[in-house]
Design a protein around this motif. Structure first.
Motif, PDB file in Angstrom:
ATOM      1  N   THR A  53       0.806  -1.315   0.098  1.00 44.31           N
ATOM      2  CA  THR A  53      -0.037  -0.029   0.036  1.00 44.31           C
ATOM      3  C   THR A  53       0.740   1.359   0.021  1.00 44.31           C
ATOM      4  N   PRO A  80       1.207   4.056  -5.515  1.00 53.87           N
ATOM      5  CA  PRO A  80       0.168   4.410  -6.343  1.00 53.87           C
ATOM      6  C   PRO A  80       0.715   3.808  -7.823  1.00 53.87           C
ATOM      7  N   GLN A  93      -7.433  -4.681  -2.407  1.00 51.66           N
ATOM      8  CA  GLN A  93      -8.203  -3.559  -2.628  1.00 51.66           C
ATOM      9  C   GLN A  93      -8.724  -2.955  -1.152  1.00 51.66           C
ATOM     10  N   GLN A  94      -8.472  -1.796  -1.106  1.00 54.67           N
ATOM     11  CA  GLN A  94      -8.674  -1.159  -0.047  1.00 54.67           C
ATOM     12  C   GLN A  94     -10.237  -0.427   0.253  1.00 54.67           C
ATOM     13  N   HIS A  96     -10.040   4.459  -1.489  1.00 54.88           N
ATOM     14  CA  HIS A  96      -8.906   4.474  -2.446  1.00 54.88           C
ATOM     15  C   HIS A  96      -8.353   5.778  -2.348  1.00 54.88           C
ATOM     16  N   VAL A 144      -4.605   7.028  -2.911  1.00 56.27           N
ATOM     17  CA  VAL A 144      -3.835   7.207  -4.184  1.00 56.27           C
ATOM     18  C   VAL A 144      -3.685   8.576  -4.564  1.00 56.27           C
ATOM     19  N   TYR A 203      -6.817   7.170 -15.595  1.00 60.87           N
ATOM     20  CA  TYR A 203      -5.958   6.108 -14.780  1.00 60.87           C
ATOM     21  C   TYR A 203      -5.194   5.268 -15.688  1.00 60.87           C
ATOM     22  N   THR A 249      -4.144  -0.762 -12.443  1.00 59.75           N
ATOM     23  CA  THR A 249      -3.485  -0.243 -11.235  1.00 59.75           C
ATOM     24  C   THR A 249      -4.456   0.065 -10.102  1.00 59.75           C
ATOM     25  N   ASP A 250      -3.934   0.410  -9.074  1.00 53.71           N
ATOM     26  CA  ASP A 250      -4.643   1.101  -8.041  1.00 53.71           C
ATOM     27  C   ASP A 250      -5.507   2.288  -8.672  1.00 53.71           C
ATOM     28  N   GLU A 251      -5.017   2.820  -9.569  1.00 56.21           N
ATOM     29  CA  GLU A 251      -5.286   4.167 -10.011  1.00 56.21           C
ATOM     30  C   GLU A 251      -6.719   4.155 -10.494  1.00 56.21           C
TER      31      GLU A 251
END
Length: 211
Positions: free
Chosen positions: A98, A101, A108-109, A112, A115, A160, A164-166
């Protein structure tokens, strides 16, 4: 000359009686021998099944030393060893990193908002990017950069990098403030990590309902 001549009458009578008894005994003996020979059992040749007097076939006895036909073979009670290898537990999955980014994968949180968010102004409205950055920060988003963007884009969009987490963060931010989220286009592909929000004149400050 007679066998009994010279004997007295009583002796002659006794002798005749003895001869008669001997003859009767001989006759009885011959009859006994004749009847005994007819009733004797005949030998049964080997390999044949003896029968009873009424014609029924008698079961034959097994030969000495041979296994009985009615005795089932002993079943083996030994349990064969299992050839299946013991299954090993799968390695525990490593938790996703974590705070970085743009890294694909990871857990998955629920939120988000950690980020990085970059806010670019693509309109002629002065201070629009600063105002949007203020709105985002007030809602808990991590705004790291505010500046203008040249060119002309039709509407406000959060961009994004797919996978990715984006991606999840851009969609959550766009849903909260009433604009769309899309993958980055070619001109902004190489910009640093984080969600890139390019604002146009359709962005309304403090408008989280998109009205």
């Amino acid at each position: 000359m007679s066998l009994f001549s010279g004997l007295s009458r009583p002796m002659k009578a006794a002798g005749l009686a003895l001869v008669g008894v001997a003859v009767i005994a001989a006759v009885i003996g011959g009859i006994t021998l004749t009847s005994g020979g007819g009733d004797s059992d005949t030998a049964t040749p080997p390999g044949t099944t003896p029968t009873s007097s009424d014609g029924a076939t008698q079961p034959s006895s097994p030969a000495p030393g041979s296994p009985s036909a009615s005795t089932p073979p002993a079943s083996s009670s030994a349990v064969p060893p299992s050839s299946a290898p013991a299954s090993s537990a799968p390695p525990a999955s490593q938790p996703g990193q974590t705070g970085q980014p743009g890294q694909p994968g990871g857990d998955q949180q629920a939120s988000h908002k950690w980020v990085t968010v970059r806010v670019y102004n693509n309109s002629t409205i002065q201070g629009l990017a600063e105002q949007a950055a203020k709105d985002f920060r007030a809602s808990g988003w991590n705004v790291s950069e505010v500046k203008g963007y040249p060119g002309r884009l039709p509407e406000t969009v959060a961009y994004y990098r797919p996978g990715t987490d984006e991606e999840a963060a851009a969609k959550a931010l766009a849903l909260e403030f009433g604009f769309r989220a899309e993958p980055r286009f070619k001109e902004i592909e190489n910009i640093g990590p984080g969600v890139i929000v390019i604002l146009t004149k359709d962005y309304k400050t403090n408008d989280k309902d998109g009205s």
